[in-house]
Scaffold this motif. Structure first.
Motif, mmCIF file in Angstrom:
data_model
loop_
_atom_site.group_PDB
_atom_site.id
_atom_site.type_symbol
_atom_site.label_atom_id
_atom_site.label_comp_id
_atom_site.label_asym_id
_atom_site.label_seq_id
_atom_site.Cartn_x
_atom_site.Cartn_y
_atom_site.Cartn_z
ATOM 1 N N VAL A 153 0.841 -1.188 0.000
ATOM 2 C CA VAL A 153 0.000 0.000 0.000
ATOM 3 C C VAL A 153 0.880 1.244 0.000
ATOM 4 O O VAL A 153 2.024 1.226 0.479
ATOM 5 C CB VAL A 153 -0.942 0.036 1.228
ATOM 6 C CG1 VAL A 153 -1.973 -1.066 1.155
ATOM 7 C CG2 VAL A 153 -0.139 -0.048 2.520
ATOM 8 N N GLU A 154 0.361 2.338 -0.539
ATOM 9 C CA GLU A 154 1.087 3.602 -0.506
ATOM 10 C C GLU A 154 1.190 4.091 0.934
ATOM 11 O O GLU A 154 0.253 3.933 1.726
ATOM 12 C CB GLU A 154 0.352 4.643 -1.356
ATOM 13 C CG GLU A 154 1.033 6.006 -1.402
ATOM 14 C CD GLU A 154 0.219 7.033 -2.161
ATOM 15 O OE1 GLU A 154 0.751 8.122 -2.462
ATOM 16 O OE2 GLU A 154 -0.966 6.752 -2.445
ATOM 17 N N ALA A 155 2.337 4.663 1.287
ATOM 18 C CA ALA A 155 2.554 5.159 2.642
ATOM 19 C C ALA A 155 2.549 6.680 2.635
ATOM 20 O O ALA A 155 3.234 7.313 1.824
ATOM 21 C CB ALA A 155 3.878 4.640 3.192
ATOM 22 N N LEU A 156 1.784 7.268 3.526
ATOM 23 C CA LEU A 156 1.675 8.727 3.629
ATOM 24 C C LEU A 156 1.979 9.156 5.056
ATOM 25 O O LEU A 156 1.593 8.475 6.011
ATOM 26 C CB LEU A 156 0.271 9.189 3.237
ATOM 27 C CG LEU A 156 -0.226 8.815 1.840
ATOM 28 C CD1 LEU A 156 -1.704 9.167 1.694
ATOM 29 C CD2 LEU A 156 0.589 9.529 0.778
ATOM 30 N N GLY A 157 2.676 10.277 5.210
ATOM 31 C CA GLY A 157 2.954 10.776 6.546
ATOM 32 C C GLY A 157 4.204 11.623 6.584
ATOM 33 O O GLY A 157 4.615 12.224 5.586
ATOM 34 N N SER A 158 4.817 11.665 7.746
ATOM 35 C CA SER A 158 6.024 12.478 7.942
ATOM 36 C C SER A 158 7.246 11.575 8.081
ATOM 37 O O SER A 158 7.128 10.378 8.357
ATOM 38 C CB SER A 158 5.861 13.342 9.190
ATOM 39 O OG SER A 158 5.616 12.534 10.328
ATOM 40 N N GLY A 159 8.440 12.166 7.909
ATOM 41 C CA GLY A 159 9.655 11.381 8.012
ATOM 42 C C GLY A 159 10.888 12.158 7.590
ATOM 43 O O GLY A 159 10.931 13.384 7.711
ATOM 44 N N VAL A 198 12.156 8.145 4.006
ATOM 45 C CA VAL A 198 11.849 7.301 5.167
ATOM 46 C C VAL A 198 10.629 7.866 5.882
ATOM 47 O O VAL A 198 10.627 9.029 6.302
ATOM 48 C CB VAL A 198 13.032 7.264 6.161
ATOM 49 C CG1 VAL A 198 12.709 6.331 7.323
ATOM 50 C CG2 VAL A 198 14.316 6.870 5.461
ATOM 51 N N LEU A 199 9.592 7.046 6.012
ATOM 52 C CA LEU A 199 8.389 7.468 6.722
ATOM 53 C C LEU A 199 8.409 6.872 8.125
ATOM 54 O O LEU A 199 8.690 5.694 8.311
ATOM 55 C CB LEU A 199 7.139 7.009 5.982
ATOM 56 C CG LEU A 199 5.791 7.533 6.490
ATOM 57 C CD1 LEU A 199 4.836 7.749 5.331
ATOM 58 C CD2 LEU A 199 5.158 6.563 7.483
ATOM 59 N N GLY A 200 8.139 7.700 9.120
ATOM 60 C CA GLY A 200 8.112 7.233 10.498
ATOM 61 C C GLY A 200 8.077 8.399 11.465
ATOM 62 O O GLY A 200 7.850 9.547 11.078
ATOM 63 N N ASP A 201 8.290 8.108 12.730
ATOM 64 C CA ASP A 201 8.308 9.132 13.766
ATOM 65 C C ASP A 201 9.527 10.035 13.562
ATOM 66 O O ASP A 201 10.669 9.599 13.734
ATOM 67 C CB ASP A 201 8.364 8.447 15.134
ATOM 68 C CG ASP A 201 8.218 9.427 16.292
ATOM 69 O OD1 ASP A 201 8.869 10.488 16.252
ATOM 70 O OD2 ASP A 201 7.462 9.116 17.222
ATOM 71 N N LYS A 244 14.043 16.900 7.401
ATOM 72 C CA LYS A 244 12.745 16.398 7.833
ATOM 73 C C LYS A 244 11.648 16.852 6.865
ATOM 74 O O LYS A 244 11.756 17.910 6.256
ATOM 75 C CB LYS A 244 12.427 16.896 9.240
ATOM 76 C CG LYS A 244 13.397 16.405 10.305
ATOM 77 C CD LYS A 244 13.024 16.954 11.675
ATOM 78 C CE LYS A 244 13.986 16.461 12.748
ATOM 79 N NZ LYS A 244 13.635 16.990 14.083
ATOM 80 N N SER A 245 10.624 16.039 6.764
ATOM 81 C CA SER A 245 9.481 16.373 5.913
ATOM 82 C C SER A 245 8.196 15.998 6.628
ATOM 83 O O SER A 245 8.063 14.880 7.147
ATOM 84 C CB SER A 245 9.562 15.636 4.573
ATOM 85 O OG SER A 245 8.400 15.870 3.800
ATOM 86 N N GLY A 246 7.273 16.942 6.668
ATOM 87 C CA GLY A 246 6.002 16.669 7.335
ATOM 88 C C GLY A 246 4.937 16.095 6.428
ATOM 89 O O GLY A 246 3.870 15.696 6.888
ATOM 90 N N ASN A 247 5.227 16.040 5.150
ATOM 91 C CA ASN A 247 4.219 15.539 4.198
ATOM 92 C C ASN A 247 4.916 14.727 3.125
ATOM 93 O O ASN A 247 5.445 15.272 2.158
ATOM 94 C CB ASN A 247 3.450 16.699 3.588
ATOM 95 C CG ASN A 247 2.308 16.246 2.706
ATOM 96 O OD1 ASN A 247 1.883 15.096 2.769
ATOM 97 N ND2 ASN A 247 1.817 17.136 1.864
ATOM 98 N N MET A 248 4.923 13.413 3.304
ATOM 99 C CA MET A 248 5.632 12.530 2.383
ATOM 100 C C MET A 248 4.693 11.498 1.776
ATOM 101 O O MET A 248 3.679 11.137 2.362
ATOM 102 C CB MET A 248 6.772 11.796 3.106
ATOM 103 C CG MET A 248 7.844 12.707 3.679
ATOM 104 S SD MET A 248 9.073 11.760 4.589
ATOM 105 C CE MET A 248 9.645 10.640 3.307
#
Length: 228
Positions: free
Chosen positions: A96-102, A175-178, A208-212
């Motif tokens: 699945v596509e991953a969305l978030g920050s990282g 890299v998506l994660g905390d 850092k990126s808040g929207n990936m």
């Protein structure tokens, strides 16, 4: 006189016979009518009984459907937990596509050389990916190619192949994660990143990126070929 008496006796006998025949006929008629009524009544009662049973069955079926619909709308904690595990597994496998920050890590070199040979020889992609996962990386891609537990990163000629797709430098690792946890360990002080810089004069930047958005795998790996 005697003839009259005989005639009277004969008439009385005939009258008795006629009365007996009439009584018997009436009795038979009433008995037959009563028997038919009882049969009809029995059939009606049986139909009513069957209708009652059918109504009970329909009500029970409706009740089961209602319970099923309610359970579908209000899922149990076990079902929710199972769905969460399935979604996590899909994310890990890259389905699945991953969305978030990282973080976004860019790797290039200040030298005029092909990084593919060095990255393959030192297994730096493998080491860096293991570090990222250990410190909380939930989804990873390199130059747009999703990394899963079964992704092959190999040298093919003078370039690196990921998921059988050739990539060239500069390399961009998403890299998506905390962000906070990743940032504490994947930074300029990371031993691996520091070694890459010093040994081969690599140009490595981390931001850092808040929207990936990390794409899913184009071709899902068939689990029947996966060894445990």
């Amino acid at each position: 006189m005697k003839n009259k008496i005989n005639l009277m006796v004969l008439m009385i006998v005939l009258l008795g016979i006629l009365m007996g025949i009439q009584f018997k006929a009436g009795y038979n008629e009433r008995f037959e009518s009563s028997f038919i009524d009882r049969e009809i009544t029995a059939q009606v009662n049986q139909i009513r009984k069957e209708n009652t049973q059918l109504s009970d069955t329909i009500r029970a079926a409706k009740h089961r459907v209602s319970l099923y619909e309610n359970s579908a709308q209000e899922e149990s904690p076990e079902i929710k937990k199972l769905k969460k595990e399935v979604e996590d597994m899909k994310l890990t496998l890259g389905y699945v596509e991953a969305l978030g920050s990282g973080l976004i890590i860019k790797i290039d070199t200040n030298r005029d050389e092909n990084l593919g040979f060095i990255m393959e020889e030192k297994k730096w992609f493998l080491l860096l990916i293991n570090d990222i996962r250990y410190y909380g990386g939930e989804a990873i891609s390199i130059n747009g190619q999703r990394i899963s537990p079964y992704t092959e990163i190999v040298l093919a000629g003078n370039h690196i192949n990921i998921n059988s797709v050739p990539i060239v430098q500069p390399y961009e690792i998403s890299v998506l994660g905390d962000i906070d946890r990743l940032g504490r360990y994947i930074n300029d002080d990371n031993i691996l990143i520091e070694s890459m810089r010093k040994a081969y004069d690599m140009d490595i930047s981390i931001k850092k990126s808040g929207n990936m958005s990390i794409p899913k795998l184009e071709d899902e790996k068939k689990l029947k070929y996966v060894r445990r």
